[in-house]
Design an enzyme around this catalytic site. Structure first.
Site, short mmCIF file in Angstrom:
data_model
loop_
_atom_site.label_atom_id
_atom_site.label_comp_id
_atom_site.label_asym_id
_atom_site.label_seq_id
_atom_site.Cartn_x
_atom_site.Cartn_y
_atom_site.Cartn_z
N CYS A 1 0.85 -1.18 0.00
CA CYS A 1 0.00 0.00 0.00
C CYS A 1 0.89 1.24 0.00
O CYS A 1 1.86 1.33 0.75
CB CYS A 1 -0.96 0.09 1.17
SG CYS A 1 -2.06 -1.31 1.26
N ARG B 1 3.97 -0.20 -4.76
CA ARG B 1 3.68 -0.76 -3.44
C ARG B 1 2.37 -1.56 -3.42
O ARG B 1 2.05 -2.21 -2.41
CB ARG B 1 3.60 0.36 -2.41
CG ARG B 1 4.90 1.12 -2.27
CD ARG B 1 4.74 2.24 -1.28
NE ARG B 1 4.64 1.73 0.05
CZ ARG B 1 5.64 1.59 0.90
NH1 ARG B 1 6.85 1.92 0.53
NH2 ARG B 1 5.45 1.13 2.10
N TRP C 1 -2.62 -2.83 -1.77
CA TRP C 1 -2.34 -4.25 -1.93
C TRP C 1 -3.23 -4.92 -0.90
O TRP C 1 -3.08 -4.73 0.30
CB TRP C 1 -0.87 -4.53 -1.65
CG TRP C 1 -0.49 -5.95 -1.96
CD1 TRP C 1 -0.08 -6.45 -3.17
CD2 TRP C 1 -0.52 -7.06 -1.06
NE1 TRP C 1 0.14 -7.79 -3.07
CE2 TRP C 1 -0.12 -8.21 -1.78
CE3 TRP C 1 -0.86 -7.22 0.28
CZ2 TRP C 1 -0.04 -9.47 -1.22
CZ3 TRP C 1 -0.78 -8.48 0.85
CH2 TRP C 1 -0.36 -9.59 0.10
N ASN D 1 -2.08 1.93 5.83
CA ASN D 1 -1.16 0.89 5.37
C ASN D 1 -0.79 0.07 6.60
O ASN D 1 -0.37 0.65 7.60
CB ASN D 1 0.09 1.54 4.76
CG ASN D 1 1.21 0.55 4.50
OD1 ASN D 1 0.97 -0.63 4.29
ND2 ASN D 1 2.44 1.02 4.52
N GLY D 2 -0.96 -1.24 6.55
CA GLY D 2 -0.63 -2.10 7.69
C GLY D 2 -1.78 -3.03 7.98
O GLY D 2 -2.67 -3.22 7.15
N GLU E 1 17.46 -17.55 -7.69
CA GLU E 1 17.00 -16.22 -8.12
C GLU E 1 16.41 -16.29 -9.54
O GLU E 1 15.38 -15.68 -9.83
CB GLU E 1 18.17 -15.23 -8.06
CG GLU E 1 17.92 -13.85 -8.65
CD GLU E 1 16.81 -13.07 -7.97
OE1 GLU E 1 16.24 -13.54 -6.97
OE2 GLU E 1 16.48 -11.98 -8.48
N LYS F 1 12.57 -15.23 -10.51
CA LYS F 1 12.22 -14.25 -11.54
C LYS F 1 11.16 -14.84 -12.48
O LYS F 1 10.22 -14.16 -12.87
CB LYS F 1 13.46 -13.83 -12.36
CG LYS F 1 14.47 -12.98 -11.65
CD LYS F 1 14.06 -11.54 -11.41
CE LYS F 1 13.36 -11.31 -10.14
NZ LYS F 1 14.12 -11.15 -8.90
N GLU G 1 7.66 -15.10 -10.63
CA GLU G 1 6.93 -13.87 -10.38
C GLU G 1 6.54 -13.13 -11.66
O GLU G 1 5.54 -12.43 -11.67
CB GLU G 1 7.65 -12.96 -9.37
CG GLU G 1 8.98 -12.46 -9.77
CD GLU G 1 9.66 -11.63 -8.66
OE1 GLU G 1 9.00 -11.11 -7.76
OE2 GLU G 1 10.90 -11.50 -8.73
N HIS H 1 19.53 -36.73 -6.13
CA HIS H 1 18.85 -37.10 -4.88
C HIS H 1 17.35 -36.91 -4.99
O HIS H 1 16.65 -36.90 -4.00
CB HIS H 1 19.41 -36.27 -3.71
CG HIS H 1 20.86 -36.52 -3.48
ND1 HIS H 1 21.33 -37.62 -2.80
CD2 HIS H 1 21.96 -35.84 -3.90
CE1 HIS H 1 22.66 -37.60 -2.78
NE2 HIS H 1 23.06 -36.53 -3.44
N LYS I 1 5.80 -4.24 -4.27
CA LYS I 1 7.26 -4.07 -4.18
C LYS I 1 7.77 -4.24 -2.76
O LYS I 1 8.76 -4.93 -2.54
CB LYS I 1 7.62 -2.69 -4.72
CG LYS I 1 9.10 -2.39 -4.74
CD LYS I 1 9.78 -3.17 -5.84
CE LYS I 1 11.28 -2.92 -5.86
NZ LYS I 1 11.97 -3.98 -6.61
O1 M6R Z 1 12.70 -4.66 -0.05
P1 M6R Z 1 13.29 -6.00 0.24
O2 M6R Z 1 14.62 -6.20 -0.41
O3 M6R Z 1 13.40 -6.27 1.72
O4 M6R Z 1 12.30 -7.05 -0.36
C1 M6R Z 1 12.51 -8.43 -0.17
C2 M6R Z 1 11.67 -9.25 -1.13
O5 M6R Z 1 10.31 -8.99 -0.91
C3 M6R Z 1 12.01 -8.95 -2.59
O6 M6R Z 1 13.35 -9.18 -2.86
C4 M6R Z 1 11.14 -9.82 -3.53
O7 M6R Z 1 11.48 -11.15 -3.37
C5 M6R Z 1 11.32 -9.35 -4.99
N1 M6R Z 1 10.04 -9.00 -5.55
C6 M6R Z 1 11.84 -10.38 -5.88
O8 M6R Z 1 11.99 -9.92 -7.18
#
Ligand code: M6R
Length: 642
Positions: A2, A30, A83, A109-110, A512, A516, A519, A535, A637
């Site tokens: 948010c 956000r 969000w 927000n929260g 990673e 990617k 998501e 394994h 984000k």
């Molecule tokens: O702001 P942050 O680095 O603490 O965020 C951590 C994760 O939420 C963030 O890296 C998330 O996994 C990304 N969207 C991945 O691309």
């Protein structure tokens, strides 16, 4: 999660709405389930009014709603991009939420954890609820306190407000002070009322809020990015503080209502450049900014005597020397940067390093004491899981070093030392340049600790730094070959899963790469340590299964040869093999359907290069599949709730 924006001016104009809409567009990363604004119009004497406009979906839908029904000039405005946590992303659940008489509006927000109890109490008193949100509870509580004749008004001054305006303003501040102790959970709250149109009252606990100081106007935002182009002067709002913001002034109060000296800080001007600058998506732009992001993160760290320095250090060197364990806490991509860091820091500093997902850390009762160094890695500096982890660590006596991209963020403020990644604003939800900048920052930290703890001499540190300084050029080399990766991605739009394999520092890169793809492309992808293949995961391989393999340098044959064998093993079972390998490593050619090349670089620095083709691949595949690359579904984000 948010985004929240507010603006208050001396008189009515179109500016509050413009400022808030512009701020929301900067904070849309956000959350983008719905968006809304509330505006106050007119003066108390000749009839003031409140307008609320909301729309489901992205901000563009709110823009369309505002274009369809233009609003009158306004004195103050608050806005919200959501969000969804409590309740579906529908119009009634969209913020702002309003009191039953429609004269008071609030954004949040929260998460209010005791919302159910409070809702039942308010219902018993006759309050009606239209949404499923926890936020609606707060607006009714605030309204009830605001109109409680027995609640004494707050005694201080709100600059620029006089007569009845001042009285109602002080009553609204008193109401916010009165309700916040009853809220459990986390919140940033912004409220305005048509009874006092020149005031925004706000409060925060464990969710972010900063105030921008203007001339004859003031701004509020979840992040200084919301108003970065309008002022460089910002004021921090601390934990459990309440603020009253008018066009002429800002009062910051502690939870008892005592006026505090505002703590000003300067808003980073670089944040203004949060535009696509000719790229079709922020993600593409940010992938291509990685040479600069890494270079800026490692720049100017060595002093004339060859010694490294952190940005802010409030830990005595004796404690750094006496530490017997390091725990890296982070989430998502940042945790993978931590996994990469472990290889380097253990090798350079000879200290055991654990890497733990921040949300798991405190619940397993970890062994943490004053000899533990905790490193928190976070792009936003506002990830609630990571904030809670560092609070837990500090309660046990550990010292916390933050690696963050956002100066002034909660994690940087609550840590004992800060190392900033100078990646610049990362707007795309999928992290790219923050990841490589985080890895680079952990290397600086590792070398710094090795220097302080006497594991490396200054000339050795300098040597490692010199090699690191050559990495941005090597990343550029990979980026110059991006089109070949894009072509492959475009030809693979029919895949429905992907496996990533890596060994040693290539293992976190595999994780990673898979993240990617999940998501951005919404397809199942999984990263495995290549040594784990036999394994179990090898059972997943059948005809046509795409497998991306990150191959170590042939200069480390003990790692390299085993991964080349893994390529053969999956190939023999029908896999389509895509391989990321060092320039000149011909040993992979026979078994790889596709090879993406990276230039020769020291093993520990390879993740900074090998991740780049994986980022480009996921970005291009998502675009080919017609997905929104910058704002993937269901994500936000910064994850500012647990
Ligand atoms: O702001 P942050 O680095 O603490 O965020 C951590 C994760 O939420 C963030 O890296 C998330 O996994 C990304 N969207 C991945 O691309």
């Amino acid at each position: 999660m948010c985004g929240i924006v507010g603006h208050v001016a001396r008189s009515c104009s179109t500016r509050p709405l413009e400022v808030v809409m512009d701020g929301l567009s900067r904070l849309e990363y956000r959350g983008y389930d719905s968006a809304g604004v509330a505006l106050t119009h007119g003066e108390v004497d000749d009839g003031s009014e409140l307008t609320v406009v909301k729309a489901v979906g992205k901000l563009t839908n709110l823009r369309a709603a505002l274009a369809e029904t233009p609003t009158a000039p306004s004195r103050s405005a608050i806005g919200h991009t959501r969000w969804a946590t409590h309740g579906q992303p529908t119009l009634v659940n969209a913020h702002p939420h309003v009191s039953m008489d429609h004269r008071l509006a609030l954004v949040h927000n929260g998460i209010i954890e005791n919302a159910d109890v409070l809702r039942a109490e308010l219902r018993a008193e006759g309050y009606r609820f239209v949404s499923e949100t926890d936020t609606e509870v707060v607006v009714h509580l605030l309204d009830r306190a605001f109109h409680d004749a027995d609640l004494p008004a707050w005694e201080g001054e709100l600059a620029g407000l006089t007569g009845p305006d001042s009285d109602r303003g002080r009553a609204l501040v008193a109401a916010m002070l009165a309700i916040t102790p009853h809220l459990q959970g986390t919140y940033t709250l912004l409220a305005l009322s048509e009874e006092v149109p020149g005031l925004i009252v706000a409060a925060r606990r464990s969710s972010p809020l900063v105030i921008g100081v203007g001339e004859g106007e003031n701004f509020l935002g979840s992040d200084a990015l919301a108003f970065a182009s309008r002022t460089t002067d910002a004021v921090e709002v601390g934990q459990d503080q309440v603020v009253g913001v008018t066009a002429e002034g800002i009062v910051v109060l502690d939870k008892e209502g005592a006026v505090l000296e505002p703590h000003h800080f300067s808003v980073d001007f670089a944040r203004e450049r949060a535009t696509k600058e000719g790229w079709s998506t922020f993600m593409e732009k940010e992938i291509h900014e990685q040479p600069r992001a890494v270079a800026a993160t490692i720049a100017d760290r060595l002093d004339a005597t060859g010694h490294l320095a952190l940005d802010e250090l409030r830990i005595p060197e004796s404690i750094l020397r006496g530490a017997d364990k390091m725990i890296i806490v982070a989430c998502g991509t940042a945790s993978y940067a931590g996994l990469v860091a472990r290889y380097a820091i253990e090798h350079w500093c000879r200290i055991p390093v654990e890497v733990e997902l921040a949300h798991e850390f405190r619940y397993r009762d970890p062994v943490v004491n004053e000899k533990t160094l905790v490193v928190a890695i976070s792009q936003s500096g506002e990830t609630m899981d990571t904030i809670m982890a560092i609070r837990h660590a500090r309660e046990q006596g550990a010292r916390v070093i933050a690696i963050v991209n956002t100066p002034g963020s909660t994690i940087s403020r609550e840590s004992d030392a800060v190392l900033l990644t100078h990646a610049g604003p990362e707007i795309a939800v999928a992290s790219t340049k923050a990841f490589t900048a985080q890895i680079a920052a952990t290397y600086v930290l590792g070398l710094y600790l090795a220097q302080v703890r006497g594991n490396k001499y200054a000339d050795e540190v300098e040597d490692y730094m010199e090699k690191l300084e050559r990495v941005p050029e090597a990343i550029q080399w990979v980026l110059d070959r991006a089109e070949s990766v894009r072509q492959v991605a475009r030809s693979m739009a029919d895949i429905d899963s992907m496996i990533y394999l890596g060994r040693h520092v290539g293992y976190p890169v595999a994780l990673e790469g898979a993240l990617k793809l999940k998501e951005l492309c919404y397809i199942h992808a999984e990263g495995f340590a290549a040594g784990e293949l036999k394994h179990g995961p090898i059972a997943l391989i059948d005809e046509g299964q795409p497998v991306m393999i990150i191959v170590p340098t042939p200069r480390r044959p003990e790692l390299h040869n085993k991964v080349v064998s893994n390529i053969q093993e999956v190939r023999a079972r029908g896999a389509r093999t895509l391989v990321v390998a060092e320039e000149g490593d011909t040993s992979v050619d026979e078994y790889a359907e596709i090879v993406f090349r990276v230039p020769r670089t020291p093993t520990l620095y390879m993740p900074l290069l090998t991740v780049v083709p994986l980022q480009i691949f996921a970005c291009e595949l998502a675009a080919t599949m017609g997905h929104d690359v910058d704002q993937p579904r269901n994500l936000a984000k910064s994850v500012t709730v647990e």
